[in-house]
Write a protein that holds these residues in place. Structure first.
Motif, PDB file in Angstrom:
ATOM      1  N   VAL A 189      -5.718 -38.688  26.476  1.00 44.91           N
ATOM      2  CA  VAL A 189      -5.675 -38.837  25.020  1.00 44.91           C
ATOM      3  C   VAL A 189      -4.328 -38.260  24.584  1.00 44.91           C
ATOM      4  CG1 VAL A 189      -6.664 -38.144  22.808  1.00 44.91           C
ATOM      5  CG2 VAL A 189      -8.166 -38.673  24.740  1.00 44.91           C
ATOM      6  N   GLU A 190      -3.501 -39.118  23.994  1.00 43.86           N
ATOM      7  CA  GLU A 190      -2.164 -38.706  23.574  1.00 43.86           C
ATOM      8  C   GLU A 190      -2.081 -38.689  22.060  1.00 43.86           C
ATOM      9  OE1 GLU A 190       0.804 -40.499  26.843  1.00 43.86           O
ATOM     10  OE2 GLU A 190      -0.528 -41.963  25.905  1.00 43.86           O
ATOM     11  N   ARG A 191      -1.382 -37.684  21.544  1.00 41.75           N
ATOM     12  CA  ARG A 191      -1.185 -37.551  20.104  1.00 41.75           C
ATOM     13  C   ARG A 191       0.284 -37.294  19.813  1.00 41.75           C
ATOM     14  NH1 ARG A 191      -5.871 -37.458  17.429  1.00 41.75           N
ATOM     15  NH2 ARG A 191      -7.753 -36.859  18.523  1.00 41.75           N
ATOM     16  N   LEU A 192       0.755 -37.891  18.723  1.00 34.53           N
ATOM     17  CA  LEU A 192       2.121 -37.700  18.259  1.00 34.53           C
ATOM     18  C   LEU A 192       2.147 -36.488  17.341  1.00 34.53           C
ATOM     19  CD1 LEU A 192       5.051 -38.693  17.988  1.00 34.53           C
ATOM     20  CD2 LEU A 192       4.265 -40.146  16.094  1.00 34.53           C
ATOM     21  N   LEU A 193       2.879 -35.430  17.747  1.00 37.19           N
ATOM     22  CA  LEU A 193       2.896 -34.193  16.971  1.00 37.19           C
ATOM     23  C   LEU A 193       4.037 -34.143  15.960  1.00 37.19           C
ATOM     24  CD1 LEU A 193       2.012 -31.554  19.705  1.00 37.19           C
ATOM     25  CD2 LEU A 193       0.478 -32.786  18.149  1.00 37.19           C
ATOM     26  N   THR A 194       5.080 -34.927  16.165  1.00 40.65           N
ATOM     27  CA  THR A 194       6.189 -34.970  15.215  1.00 40.65           C
ATOM     28  C   THR A 194       5.975 -36.116  14.239  1.00 40.65           C
ATOM     29  OG1 THR A 194       7.398 -36.171  16.928  1.00 40.65           O
ATOM     30  CG2 THR A 194       7.966 -33.860  16.629  1.00 40.65           C
ATOM     31  N   ALA A 195       6.689 -36.092  13.138  1.00 40.82           N
ATOM     32  CA  ALA A 195       6.576 -37.155  12.132  1.00 40.82           C
ATOM     33  C   ALA A 195       6.943 -38.500  12.753  1.00 40.82           C
ATOM     34  CB  ALA A 195       7.503 -36.854  10.953  1.00 40.82           C
ATOM     35  N   ARG A 196       6.252 -39.535  12.349  1.00 43.94           N
ATOM     36  CA  ARG A 196       6.547 -40.883  12.854  1.00 43.94           C
ATOM     37  C   ARG A 196       7.999 -41.271  12.582  1.00 43.94           C
ATOM     38  NH1 ARG A 196       1.916 -43.977  14.066  1.00 43.94           N
ATOM     39  NH2 ARG A 196      -0.014 -43.079  13.277  1.00 43.94           N
ATOM     40  N   SER A 197       8.528 -40.790  11.469  1.00 45.74           N
ATOM     41  CA  SER A 197       9.888 -41.155  11.069  1.00 45.74           C
ATOM     42  C   SER A 197      10.967 -40.335  11.779  1.00 45.74           C
ATOM     43  CB  SER A 197      10.036 -40.971   9.556  1.00 45.74           C
ATOM     44  OG  SER A 197       9.800 -39.615   9.209  1.00 45.74           O
ATOM     45  N   GLU A 198      10.584 -39.308  12.512  1.00 42.89           N
ATOM     46  CA  GLU A 198      11.559 -38.447  13.183  1.00 42.89           C
ATOM     47  C   GLU A 198      12.223 -39.190  14.333  1.00 42.89           C
ATOM     48  OE1 GLU A 198      14.092 -36.073  13.845  1.00 42.89           O
ATOM     49  OE2 GLU A 198      12.660 -34.999  12.562  1.00 42.89           O
ATOM     50  N   ARG A 199      13.550 -39.278  14.298  1.00 43.43           N
ATOM     51  CA  ARG A 199      14.275 -40.011  15.326  1.00 43.43           C
ATOM     52  C   ARG A 199      15.037 -39.080  16.277  1.00 43.43           C
ATOM     53  NH1 ARG A 199      11.175 -42.762  15.256  1.00 43.43           N
ATOM     54  NH2 ARG A 199      11.678 -44.187  16.843  1.00 43.43           N
ATOM     55  N   ARG A 200      15.227 -37.813  15.903  1.00 41.20           N
ATOM     56  CA  ARG A 200      16.027 -36.901  16.727  1.00 41.20           C
ATOM     57  C   ARG A 200      15.265 -36.383  17.935  1.00 41.20           C
ATOM     58  NH1 ARG A 200      17.051 -33.097  11.764  1.00 41.20           N
ATOM     59  NH2 ARG A 200      14.862 -33.693  11.674  1.00 41.20           N
ATOM     60  N   VAL A 201      13.969 -36.193  17.768  1.00 39.95           N
ATOM     61  CA  VAL A 201      13.133 -35.653  18.834  1.00 39.95           C
ATOM     62  C   VAL A 201      11.708 -36.139  18.618  1.00 39.95           C
ATOM     63  CG1 VAL A 201      12.578 -33.508  17.611  1.00 39.95           C
ATOM     64  CG2 VAL A 201      12.545 -33.520  20.101  1.00 39.95           C
ATOM     65  N   GLN A 202      10.960 -36.206  19.692  1.00 34.25           N
ATOM     66  CA  GLN A 202       9.566 -36.640  19.592  1.00 34.25           C
ATOM     67  C   GLN A 202       8.743 -35.733  20.496  1.00 34.25           C
ATOM     68  OE1 GLN A 202       8.779 -40.666  21.119  1.00 34.25           O
ATOM     69  NE2 GLN A 202       8.024 -41.121  19.074  1.00 34.25           N
ATOM     70  N   VAL A 203       7.653 -35.185  19.964  1.00 32.36           N
ATOM     71  CA  VAL A 203       6.780 -34.324  20.744  1.00 32.36           C
ATOM     72  C   VAL A 203       5.407 -34.983  20.819  1.00 32.36           C
ATOM     73  CG1 VAL A 203       5.731 -32.038  20.964  1.00 32.36           C
ATOM     74  CG2 VAL A 203       8.047 -32.266  20.015  1.00 32.36           C
ATOM     75  N   LEU A 204       4.937 -35.164  22.052  1.00 33.54           N
ATOM     76  CA  LEU A 204       3.637 -35.771  22.296  1.00 33.54           C
ATOM     77  C   LEU A 204       2.765 -34.749  23.018  1.00 33.54           C
ATOM     78  CD1 LEU A 204       4.934 -39.091  23.895  1.00 33.54           C
ATOM     79  CD2 LEU A 204       4.487 -38.666  21.479  1.00 33.54           C
ATOM     80  N   GLN A 205       1.505 -34.665  22.627  1.00 30.20           N
ATOM     81  CA  GLN A 205       0.553 -33.825  23.349  1.00 30.20           C
ATOM     82  C   GLN A 205      -0.387 -34.739  24.096  1.00 30.20           C
ATOM     83  OE1 GLN A 205      -1.453 -30.462  21.431  1.00 30.20           O
ATOM     84  NE2 GLN A 205      -3.378 -31.290  22.247  1.00 30.20           N
ATOM     85  N   ALA A 206      -0.576 -34.456  25.369  1.00 35.98           N
ATOM     86  CA  ALA A 206      -1.473 -35.263  26.186  1.00 35.98           C
ATOM     87  C   ALA A 206      -2.573 -34.378  26.755  1.00 35.98           C
ATOM     88  CB  ALA A 206      -0.694 -35.941  27.306  1.00 35.98           C
ATOM     89  N   ASP A 207      -3.808 -34.724  26.442  1.00 39.18           N
ATOM     90  CA  ASP A 207      -4.965 -34.065  27.036  1.00 39.18           C
ATOM     91  C   ASP A 207      -5.447 -34.978  28.155  1.00 39.18           C
ATOM     92  OD1 ASP A 207      -5.198 -31.713  25.370  1.00 39.18           O
ATOM     93  OD2 ASP A 207      -5.703 -33.108  23.758  1.00 39.18           O
ATOM     94  N   ILE A 208      -5.397 -34.480  29.380  1.00 35.85           N
ATOM     95  CA  ILE A 208      -5.645 -35.302  30.559  1.00 35.85           C
ATOM     96  C   ILE A 208      -6.929 -34.850  31.247  1.00 35.85           C
ATOM     97  CG2 ILE A 208      -4.672 -36.097  32.750  1.00 35.85           C
ATOM     98  CD1 ILE A 208      -1.901 -35.162  31.577  1.00 35.85           C
ATOM     99  N   GLU A 209      -7.802 -35.794  31.451  1.00 34.83           N
ATOM    100  CA  GLU A 209      -9.069 -35.512  32.130  1.00 34.83           C
ATOM    101  C   GLU A 209      -8.818 -35.202  33.606  1.00 34.83           C
ATOM    102  OE1 GLU A 209     -11.531 -38.950  31.614  1.00 34.83           O
ATOM    103  OE2 GLU A 209     -11.567 -38.752  29.422  1.00 34.83           O
ATOM    104  N   PRO A 210      -9.786 -34.568  34.277  1.00 31.37           N
ATOM    105  CA  PRO A 210      -9.653 -34.373  35.722  1.00 31.37           C
ATOM    106  C   PRO A 210      -9.394 -35.722  36.415  1.00 31.37           C
ATOM    107  CG  PRO A 210     -11.508 -33.127  34.888  1.00 31.37           C
ATOM    108  CD  PRO A 210     -11.010 -33.988  33.751  1.00 31.37           C
ATOM    109  N   ARG A 211      -8.417 -35.730  37.290  1.00 31.43           N
ATOM    110  CA  ARG A 211      -8.026 -36.925  38.063  1.00 31.43           C
ATOM    111  C   ARG A 211      -7.415 -38.027  37.198  1.00 31.43           C
ATOM    112  NH1 ARG A 211      -7.777 -34.521  42.835  1.00 31.43           N
ATOM    113  NH2 ARG A 211      -9.648 -33.293  43.189  1.00 31.43           N
ATOM    114  N   GLY A 212      -7.063 -37.719  35.944  1.00 32.05           N
ATOM    115  CA  GLY A 212      -6.397 -38.697  35.086  1.00 32.05           C
ATOM    116  C   GLY A 212      -5.043 -39.065  35.667  1.00 32.05           C
TER     117      GLY A 212
END
Length: 191
Positions: A98-121
């Motif tokens: 499950v991935e989520r975008l943590l920075t603003a959609r409009s942000e072009r300088r940097v992008q931070v994504l959080q990924a919650d990964i299941e066992p063996r994902g």
């Protein structure tokens, strides 16, 4: 038509840190700015610490020497707050993630994504590249293995791997425990 009476604010305007930052970005010393503006080093030091306010004429001169717009001193910085629970879901591929975008959609300088990964994902079955200059993978909890063309990296909580963004890679959570990772992409990926 009657004008709305607006009470002036008595809150001091703090511009000193912005003046200091502009001076430092120009790699100038207070002495160099004092020589260029005709203002004293002591006065400039007090201005930078917001202990005194410069006159309009002094401010104009100071801004000219520092190649700084007067408006920039008073501008409100553009900020964007993303609450983790409200971050929009995205999908860059893979299974058990499950991935989520943590920075603003409009942000072009940097992008931070959080990924919650299941066992063996796992990431995509084929190596893939992301359209950015720098890709940073930080493991918040658990373990993840990053697979590149000729290299494999076993990462645990607290580990950070930095690599060229366009380098083909994929990943896997090789354990029976969930993992959480942050992907930091510079500049923001167009993929």
């Amino acid at each position: 038509m009657k004008a709305l009476p607006v009470e002036p604010s008595n809150a001091p305007v703090a511009i000193g840190s912005r003046i200091r930052a502009a001076r430092q970005s120009q790699r100038m010393t207070i002495e160099q700015v004092a020589d260029a503006t005709g203002l004293t080093k002591g006065f400039l030091s007090r201005v930078e610490r917001d202990l005194t306010s410069p006159s309009v004429a002094s401010l104009v001169t100071l801004c000219q020497v520092l190649s700084l717009s007067i408006g920039d001193l008073f501008a409100t910085p553009e900020t964007h707050l993303t609450r983790a629970a409200e971050a929009p879901r995205i999908s860059l591929g893979g299974e058990g993630i499950v991935e989520r975008l943590l920075t603003a959609r409009s942000e072009r300088r940097v992008q931070v994504l959080q990924a919650d990964i299941e066992p063996r994902g796992t990431g995509e079955s084929e190596l893939y590249a992301v359209d950015c200059d720098v890709d940073v993978l930080h493991v918040v909890r658990g373990q993840i293995e990053l697979v590149m063309t000729n290299e494999r990296y076993a990462l645990s909580a607290g580990d950070t791997l930095t690599f060229p963004g366009r380098e083909p890679h994929t990943w896997v959570n090789p354990t029976d425990r969930p993992a959480t990772v942050l992907w930091i992409l510079v500049p923001a990926a167009s993929r």
